[in-house]
Motif scaffolding. Structure first.
Motif, mmCIF file in Angstrom:
data_model
loop_
_atom_site.group_PDB
_atom_site.id
_atom_site.type_symbol
_atom_site.label_atom_id
_atom_site.label_comp_id
_atom_site.label_asym_id
_atom_site.label_seq_id
_atom_site.Cartn_x
_atom_site.Cartn_y
_atom_site.Cartn_z
ATOM 1 N N LYS A 82 0.834 -1.196 0.000
ATOM 2 C CA LYS A 82 0.000 0.000 0.000
ATOM 3 C C LYS A 82 0.866 1.242 0.000
ATOM 4 N N ILE A 83 0.463 2.212 -0.834
ATOM 5 C CA ILE A 83 1.139 3.499 -0.912
ATOM 6 C C ILE A 83 0.202 4.549 -0.307
ATOM 7 N N PRO A 84 0.615 5.234 0.741
ATOM 8 C CA PRO A 84 -0.239 6.259 1.348
ATOM 9 C C PRO A 84 -0.430 7.472 0.437
ATOM 10 N N ALA A 85 -1.471 8.230 0.702
ATOM 11 C CA ALA A 85 -1.696 9.492 -0.005
ATOM 12 C C ALA A 85 -0.471 10.380 0.172
ATOM 13 N N GLY A 86 -0.135 11.135 -0.874
ATOM 14 C CA GLY A 86 0.977 12.072 -0.808
ATOM 15 C C GLY A 86 2.335 11.495 -1.144
ATOM 16 N N VAL A 87 2.415 10.174 -1.396
ATOM 17 C CA VAL A 87 3.694 9.540 -1.724
ATOM 18 C C VAL A 87 3.763 9.337 -3.243
ATOM 19 N N GLU A 88 4.744 9.973 -3.876
ATOM 20 C CA GLU A 88 4.933 9.823 -5.321
ATOM 21 C C GLU A 88 5.400 8.407 -5.622
ATOM 22 N N HIS A 89 4.904 7.840 -6.715
ATOM 23 C CA HIS A 89 5.280 6.476 -7.072
ATOM 24 C C HIS A 89 5.479 6.315 -8.571
ATOM 25 N N SER A 90 6.520 5.524 -8.914
ATOM 26 C CA SER A 90 6.867 5.222 -10.301
ATOM 27 C C SER A 90 7.236 3.752 -10.410
ATOM 28 N N PHE A 91 6.842 3.136 -11.528
ATOM 29 C CA PHE A 91 7.065 1.717 -11.780
ATOM 30 C C PHE A 91 7.928 1.543 -13.020
ATOM 31 N N GLU A 92 8.901 0.643 -12.952
ATOM 32 C CA GLU A 92 9.706 0.218 -14.095
ATOM 33 C C GLU A 92 9.525 -1.291 -14.199
ATOM 34 N N PHE A 93 8.883 -1.744 -15.287
ATOM 35 C CA PHE A 93 8.499 -3.149 -15.407
ATOM 36 C C PHE A 93 9.604 -3.966 -16.067
ATOM 37 N N HIS A 94 10.074 -5.010 -15.357
ATOM 38 C CA HIS A 94 11.139 -5.890 -15.841
ATOM 39 C C HIS A 94 10.595 -6.983 -16.758
ATOM 40 N N THR A 95 9.340 -7.369 -16.549
ATOM 41 C CA THR A 95 8.683 -8.397 -17.355
ATOM 42 C C THR A 95 7.260 -7.928 -17.628
ATOM 43 N N GLU A 96 6.571 -8.630 -18.515
ATOM 44 C CA GLU A 96 5.150 -8.353 -18.682
ATOM 45 C C GLU A 96 4.486 -8.565 -17.325
ATOM 46 N N THR A 97 3.674 -7.607 -16.910
ATOM 47 C CA THR A 97 3.158 -7.595 -15.540
ATOM 48 C C THR A 97 1.658 -7.344 -15.536
ATOM 49 N N CYS A 98 0.980 -7.968 -14.584
ATOM 50 C CA CYS A 98 -0.438 -7.716 -14.339
ATOM 51 C C CYS A 98 -0.620 -7.428 -12.852
#
Length: 126
Positions: A82-98
């Motif tokens: 879980k990411i709380p409100a106000g926390v910036e988040h970025s994803f870098e996908f290493h494989t096909e992801t769901c």
């Protein structure tokens, strides 16, 4: 720690397969997200929403930040966080992801705006 590692509320497995109950309550919007290998998403935060993610398949690196604090995590199948409100988040996908994403209040606000803001600013993301 800027995020919280979660556990499903209930898990069951037998010869037929598995049932995983992520939550009983607390979320108003649920999305299924698919991402291709070597793609990225995010670079934003939510002012009003906590957002939880459950990884159905795949592997990725999550970078979260708030103020001067930055943390990196590697996630894979069956991880839940879980990411709380106000926390910036970025994803870098290493494989096909769901992923399954769960929002505490929902991104679409009653006034028509969205609770999605570009990282590091108070400007709404496009």
């Amino acid at each position: 720690m800027l995020i919280e590692i979660l556990k499903p509320d209930f898990e069951f497995e037998d010869e037929r397969g598995t049932i995983i109950q992520l939550v009983r309550e607390g979320y108003r919007q649920v999305n299924v997200i698919t991402s291709r290998k070597a793609s990225s998403r995010g670079g934003h935060f939510h002012k009003q929403n906590e957002e939880a993610f459950y990884v159905i398949k795949g592997k990725f690196r999550l970078t979260v930040s708030k103020g001067s604090q930055t943390e990196n995590y590697n996630f894979k199948k069956n991880d839940f966080f879980k990411i709380p409100a106000g926390v910036e988040h970025s994803f870098e996908f290493h494989t096909e992801t769901c992923l399954i994403s769960l929002y505490s209040k929902g991104v679409e606000l009653k006034n028509g705006d969205k609770d999605i803001y570009e990282g590091g600013t108070s400007q709404k993301a496009k």
